[in-house]
Scaffold this active site. Structure first.
Site, PDB file in Angstrom:
ATOM      1  N   ASP A 216      -2.904  -7.979  17.410  1.00  0.00           N
ATOM      2  CA  ASP A 216      -3.772  -7.372  16.407  1.00  0.00           C
ATOM      3  C   ASP A 216      -4.882  -8.363  16.033  1.00  0.00           C
ATOM      4  O   ASP A 216      -4.605  -9.502  15.649  1.00  0.00           O
ATOM      5  CB  ASP A 216      -2.896  -7.057  15.180  1.00  0.00           C
ATOM      6  CG  ASP A 216      -3.580  -6.172  14.159  1.00  0.00           C
ATOM      7  OD1 ASP A 216      -3.653  -4.958  14.398  1.00  0.00           O
ATOM      8  OD2 ASP A 216      -4.031  -6.720  13.125  1.00  0.00           O
ATOM      9  N   ASN A 217      -6.137  -7.950  16.203  1.00  0.00           N
ATOM     10  CA  ASN A 217      -7.276  -8.787  15.793  1.00  0.00           C
ATOM     11  C   ASN A 217      -7.223 -10.230  16.288  1.00  0.00           C
ATOM     12  O   ASN A 217      -7.325 -11.173  15.492  1.00  0.00           O
ATOM     13  CB  ASN A 217      -7.385  -8.818  14.260  1.00  0.00           C
ATOM     14  CG  ASN A 217      -7.904  -7.511  13.705  1.00  0.00           C
ATOM     15  OD1 ASN A 217      -8.687  -6.832  14.368  1.00  0.00           O
ATOM     16  ND2 ASN A 217      -7.485  -7.155  12.521  1.00  0.00           N
TER      17      ASN A 217
ATOM     18  N   ASP B 125      -3.162  -7.890  -0.116  1.00  0.00           N
ATOM     19  CA  ASP B 125      -1.858  -7.719   0.537  1.00  0.00           C
ATOM     20  C   ASP B 125      -1.770  -8.510   1.842  1.00  0.00           C
ATOM     21  O   ASP B 125      -0.741  -8.493   2.503  1.00  0.00           O
ATOM     22  CB  ASP B 125      -1.585  -6.234   0.805  1.00  0.00           C
ATOM     23  CG  ASP B 125      -2.682  -5.568   1.618  1.00  0.00           C
ATOM     24  OD1 ASP B 125      -3.847  -6.035   1.548  1.00  0.00           O
ATOM     25  OD2 ASP B 125      -2.390  -4.588   2.317  1.00  0.00           O
TER      26      ASP B 125
ATOM     27  N   LYS C  53       0.840  -1.197   0.000  1.00  0.00           N
ATOM     28  CA  LYS C  53       0.000   0.000   0.000  1.00  0.00           C
ATOM     29  C   LYS C  53       0.876   1.248   0.000  1.00  0.00           C
ATOM     30  O   LYS C  53       1.938   1.288   0.646  1.00  0.00           O
ATOM     31  CB  LYS C  53      -0.883   0.025   1.245  1.00  0.00           C
ATOM     32  CG  LYS C  53      -1.929  -1.098   1.282  1.00  0.00           C
ATOM     33  CD  LYS C  53      -3.119  -0.782   0.386  1.00  0.00           C
ATOM     34  CE  LYS C  53      -4.117  -1.931   0.332  1.00  0.00           C
ATOM     35  NZ  LYS C  53      -4.831  -2.117   1.605  1.00  0.00           N
TER      36      LYS C  53
ATOM     37  N   LYS D 119       0.987   4.708   9.172  1.00  0.00           N
ATOM     38  CA  LYS D 119       1.047   3.309   8.726  1.00  0.00           C
ATOM     39  C   LYS D 119       1.718   3.200   7.363  1.00  0.00           C
ATOM     40  O   LYS D 119       2.291   2.155   7.038  1.00  0.00           O
ATOM     41  CB  LYS D 119      -0.381   2.732   8.610  1.00  0.00           C
ATOM     42  CG  LYS D 119      -0.996   2.320   9.924  1.00  0.00           C
ATOM     43  CD  LYS D 119      -2.329   1.585   9.715  1.00  0.00           C
ATOM     44  CE  LYS D 119      -3.452   2.547   9.360  1.00  0.00           C
ATOM     45  NZ  LYS D 119      -4.783   1.886   9.373  1.00  0.00           N
ATOM     46  N   TYR D 120       1.554   4.278   6.546  1.00  0.00           N
ATOM     47  CA  TYR D 120       2.000   4.147   5.161  1.00  0.00           C
ATOM     48  C   TYR D 120       3.185   5.051   4.829  1.00  0.00           C
ATOM     49  O   TYR D 120       3.590   5.137   3.684  1.00  0.00           O
ATOM     50  CB  TYR D 120       0.837   4.467   4.208  1.00  0.00           C
ATOM     51  CG  TYR D 120      -0.423   3.717   4.570  1.00  0.00           C
ATOM     52  CD1 TYR D 120      -0.502   2.331   4.413  1.00  0.00           C
ATOM     53  CD2 TYR D 120      -1.533   4.389   5.084  1.00  0.00           C
ATOM     54  CE1 TYR D 120      -1.656   1.648   4.763  1.00  0.00           C
ATOM     55  CE2 TYR D 120      -2.680   3.706   5.434  1.00  0.00           C
ATOM     56  CZ  TYR D 120      -2.741   2.338   5.269  1.00  0.00           C
ATOM     57  OH  TYR D 120      -3.879   1.655   5.616  1.00  0.00           O
TER      58      TYR D 120
ATOM     59  N   GLU E 265      -6.435  -6.677  20.923  1.00  0.00           N
ATOM     60  CA  GLU E 265      -7.017  -5.596  20.130  1.00  0.00           C
ATOM     61  C   GLU E 265      -8.211  -6.165  19.357  1.00  0.00           C
ATOM     62  O   GLU E 265      -8.103  -6.500  18.187  1.00  0.00           O
ATOM     63  CB  GLU E 265      -5.977  -4.992  19.181  1.00  0.00           C
ATOM     64  CG  GLU E 265      -6.451  -3.739  18.469  1.00  0.00           C
ATOM     65  CD  GLU E 265      -6.706  -3.907  16.967  1.00  0.00           C
ATOM     66  OE1 GLU E 265      -7.074  -2.907  16.340  1.00  0.00           O
ATOM     67  OE2 GLU E 265      -6.558  -5.038  16.427  1.00  0.00           O
TER      68      GLU E 265
END
Lengths: 665, 665
Positions: free
Chosen positions: A391-392, A356, A261, A530-531, A420
């Site tokens: 994460d998740n 991704d 990304k 993040k990017y 999270e």
């Protein structure tokens, strides 16, 4: 999980022992020094007296016995508070018993006073106190008190009422309370209680993207040089100075290049775009490797050591997903899902595709994939990581987490996992029950005073025995509409709520600058870190006073045990729907220093206007009488006030939207 | 009751299975034909579909499997309704499983519609339906439906959307729902469910003092002749004609003479005063003997037979106390409590003394006293008694009751025990949990519409799985202030509330005459039948229309399953605090006749004025849409109304204070 049908009521019935999760299916949770109220419903037939005892077995097998007095007659509720001093698996049971001394005291006091059955009452007193003396193990002094009491009852020189009074001296009562005469002792089930280190409950997190700290752009070429563990470490003293005790790093692993990304979540990355650290895995390695731009394992360990020296533990973000370039896709295709057309399944939310990200399959080769992940966690634990932000977790099987967390806790019970998961309550609660130490919450989305008050009370209630909230006013993923519009006073209020509303909270770096512009159409920051690289000019970190505020809040948290506990929260009535008032309170007997501790928080949720309100405190919730004055110091403004059961507040956004007022003894 | 620490979460987590009492410590209770909603919280990781199955094991060991659909997405709640057909100990468990067909259907419907991954979706459909066909036991027709579905998916002549539609025909969906493809089946604990005969839940009691029925006073001497079982039996046809199904007799044993109470509870009985039947025991015998005035065991059995022939079962009142003349005081002083002065303890509430009553001691000789009582109950069960009303069970150890009730149920599961305990909730609830079939309640003391509404909802809630209320508007012990002042319209309203508010209710004889005068200073009738003979002139029984009303109410109860169930009660909003509206509802799938049944009760608690109100029904609670009309017939007045979500009522005490309106289909 078949249960015996032989279970039955006992001679002195005990029901509804708490805390228990489905009657012991999972242990209740506590931390060292946290008061654990144990309650049970206990009653008996007729009018005779009953009593109760709490027996806690610590991890060494030693039993601790404490009196469990009646707390609520109407509900037949008995309660004792246990304050653990050691980590590890405890268990507790409740014992209920007939109390012949209590029955006699009640009858004797009434009847001797009324002149009824006087000699009989005195004679029965001799009987029962003799039994109390001779059948209960007690020391010489204790025996002597009872011998004296018995002698008093038979002392012909005294009137009956005087004999009774002498026999029931404070000393005798204390002796009996300490080692009561217990008959027909009935025992509850044994309930598990897992005691963990205090940080499992109490922590202040500061989140950074290590690559941003010290990242530099060449002004001529526009090319970026990544920050490293070495440059990021330079930020640690400031984080520690603010009083945080956990520095949390977003993923530090190699980042995939396929479907990378670009800035602002562009589908195509431009040349030089670093990619999202959550797209993990490249030819440089996977979850057990480091992104080469950040440094080597040695420099990572140096970072950890440096943090540790400053009082900061390191938390690592673990996202159990693979980029298309993750080495395991080739090495272990069985750890992913193969579709009917032979391709490996990427993440989808039909018809949307996330090409991704490849989710893992935990069912094809459960042992293989489990041990691979167990190895990843071992790598980072061995490197000094003591907390993980998962994460998740709710997109992976709970059996996996339960096994992993138990397994790790066997060797390293100090390692803490933060879940999270923003999803339906059943999943969030069960993740906590099966072992996650802390949980992200809906704090961020509770946007009115009423919603927030209800939510705070909910979290401090029943679930406090297993679910420990961690409050975040923003994250790299979350920038709610109120935060986009509220401005610095509102950001300060939300930071104060996070820091005082739960024993654990977290701040995403850049909060100091009130980075409140959203990418259009989504509730996260524009130019999201993040990017891309996002170095900040820390010389201006206090331009809004935010650095000062965070420092103040962390200092308050460290000085006030009331802010380091989850239970003891009460929401109070205010006359203005924009204004929330809650207190946090630890009574003297539950406080490590033996002193009651109280903090009053008053917050306005309206950043655009002056709001005032009359607050009516439930004084019993803070161990005060209705007409007691309350002398407070507001840590935000430095002002002192004398409040009472009713007080007036005015919250002006140009001054402050929040008071965090500590009560002076 | 130690629990294993090995328990853990399953692959598809199942938590909070209900009904369960402390996770199976005691069985939940139901009666034959009563719908038992079984619920569980079930969820899984990620986005794939899960399903659930309820498995009930009946007393013969046969397993009944039924689908358990999702009932509430937000709370992850699954629910199935089990309707037992046989008495005895059942058990149930919940199975949760991964639903690969469901996951595929969801993805295929979205993606094929969007034109994404169309061939892949069709290919995956062939895979999953083939597994569903070949790995699940199913009949030839069921297999053929799935073979047809698979063929449709590969039918090149159809467009992809048409192939999917053909593959997911109603027939295929039903086939899959009936025998789903279940993967990673996770099993809950096994929970006990005790099914009893319907009368344990549904009964209409009529209480009499048998000695009053046919008692005669000599007009010259003033001397009384007691009624007998033979004369009392003459009253039975009228009781049966009103539709009652239980005739309950206050104690029928010999009555002590020492400290006998006189009329109106006088401390000294006058000559000829019969004494309280609760002061049990004389030289004629104790709890297993009959009062000689009433007749012999043969005449008692004739009474029982006569009652049985009329559809009435006989309930006996058992008070576990002795008069000073009870034979056991001499024979078994160890079954009582001896004081320090050598005397046997009578009942006391210090400093008050009740020298006419000696309580039993259940702890000195537990086996002896237990078997003595077991023998007493056997005597009366052998004589045909099938229900017992236990006086003050809460003053005896619960261990005693649990053992006795289990023991009797082993041989005679049809025998029903009603607990007369008016005390703190913990005791009342635990008596029910350990085995009492029915419980007296606080109904009598709920004196406002709001209190009553809350109480009705409470009783129809969680505790409905073990505590079955029995509502009494008056008893020989209870005449509340509102009943003293309300007059006939109020008595009718309370009778209607009792008969419709719970599946079991009771009427104390003489209710027909609105006997509402209290003895000064106490809340019970003056000239109380406990202390004297009280024959009534039954030719005037309907002078207030009460006999007609009771007949109507019992007839309604027998025609309407909604009135014979405890759950399914909803209290609705009214605009007048004096007016209560509640509905009882059984949906079609829970009704023996397969038809929904609904009764609407509207009651005014103000006997002194006309009250009106707008009632707003929660239409979903009675399986109606908001704009449905509701055609009702009021059984009290015979009037018909067309109501709807909102309707107007006016309750005029000169007409009626209550509507009991049945809803026409």
């Amino acid at each position: 999980m078949e249960r015996s049908q032989e279970l039955s009521v006992g001679r002195i019935p005990i029901v509804n022992v708490q805390p228990s999760l489905e009657e012991g299916r999972w242990p209740a949770r506590a931390v060292v020094a946290e008061a654990v109220p144990v309650t049970a419903t206990i009653f008996r037939e007729g009018h005779d007296a009953e009593g109760a005892t709490l027996v806690v077995t610590d991890p060494s097998g030693k039993q601790h016995t404490m009196p469990m007095p009646q707390d609520d007659w109407g509900n037949s509720l008995y309660k004792a508070v246990f304050i653990p001093t050691h980590e590890g698996m405890h268990s507790f049971r409740v014992e209920a018993w007939s109390d012949p001394v209590g029955s006699w005291v009640h009858a004797a006091e009434v009847k001797i006073h009324a002149g009824v059955d006087v000699q009989l009452m005195l004679a029965e007193g001799v009987d029962v106190l003799t039994r109390a003396r001779d059948t209960v193990r007690r020391g010489a002094a204790s025996k002597q008190h009872l011998t004296d009491a018995i002698a008093a009852l038979t002392d012909g020189k005294l009137a009956p009422e005087a004999r009774l009074e002498a026999a029931l001296s404070d000393q005798v009562r204390q002796t009996l309370a300490k080692a009561p005469l217990r008959e027909w002792v009935t025992t509850s089930a044994e309930y598990p209680l897992l005691v963990q280190r205090e940080k499992a409950l109490v922590s202040a997190w500061y989140e950074i993207f290590p690559r941003s700290e010290g990242a530099k752009q060449d002004k001529k070429t526009g090319e970026w040089t990544s920050g490293t563990f070495a440059t990021a470490a330079k930020r640690l003293p400031a984080i520690a100075d603010m009083g945080f005790d956990v520095v949390y790093l977003t993923p530090i692993h190699p980042i995939g290049s396929t479907h990378r990304k670009g800035r602002n979540n562009a589908l195509e990355a431009a040349s030089g775009d670093p990619g999202s650290p959550y797209a993990i895995g490249s030819e440089d390695g996977g979850h057990d490797a480091l992104h080469p731009d950040l440094g080597t394992m040695r420099s990572f360990k140096n970072f950890v050591t440096h943090a540790r020296d400053l009082g900061l533990e390191v938390a690592l973000d673990v996202a159990l997903n693979a980029s298309p370039n993750h080495p395991w896709l080739d090495e272990h295709p069985e750890w992913f899902t193969t579709r009917a057309d032979g391709t490996i399944a990427y993440a989808e939310n039909p018809p949307k595709k996330y090409q991704d990200i490849y989710p893992f399959n935990f069912d094809n080769d459960p042992e293989g994939v489990y041990h691979a992940w167990r190895g990843v966690f071992k790598t980072w634990i061995d490197a000094g990581v003591t907390l993980f932000r998962i994460d998740n977790p709710h997109t992976k099987p709970l059996t996996f987490w339960e096994r992993l967390l138990k397994d790790i806790a066997q060797e390293r019970p100090d390692v803490i996992f933060l879940a999270e998961a923003f999803t339906r309550p059943a999943m969030m609660h069960t993740l906590a029950k099966i072992g996650f130490h802390q949980s992200y919450t809906y704090f961020t989305w509770r946007q009115t005073a009423e919603e927030m008050g209800e939510y705070l009370e909910e979290l401090a209630g029943e679930s406090s025995f297993y679910m420990r909230p961690n409050f975040w006013p923003t994250t790299h993923d979350i920038l709610t509409p109120d935060m986009q519009r509220g401005g610095p006073p509102y950001w300060k209020m939300r930071a104060a709520l996070a820091a005082t509303g739960a024993p654990s909270y977290g701040i995403y770096t850049g909060y100091e600058f009130v980075e409140s512009v959203a990418r259009p159409g989504v509730e996260e920051q524009i130019d999201n870190e993040k990017y891309e690289y996002k170095p900040r000019d820390w010389s201006k970190a206090d331009e809004h006073g935010m650095q000062t505020l965070l420092t103040t809040l962390n200092s308050l948290r460290s000085d006030h045990v009331a802010l380091r506990r989850l239970r003891g929260l009460t929401v109070h009535r205010t006359t203005n729907p924009n204004i929330l008032c809650f207190t946090r309170h630890v009574p003297a007997n539950e406080s490590p220093k033996g002193r009651a501790d109280t903090v009053v928080v008053v917050a306005s949720f309206d950043p655009h206007a002056i709001n005032d309100a009359i607050v009516t405190l439930d004084m019993s919730a803070i161990s005060k009488e209705d007409d007691d004055p309350i002398h407070v110091l507001d840590a935000i403004t430095g002002a002192t006030y004398t409040w009472g059961r009713e007080f007036f507040v005015r919250l002006d956004p140009s001054q402050t939207l929040v008071h965090v007022a500590t009560v002076r003894p």
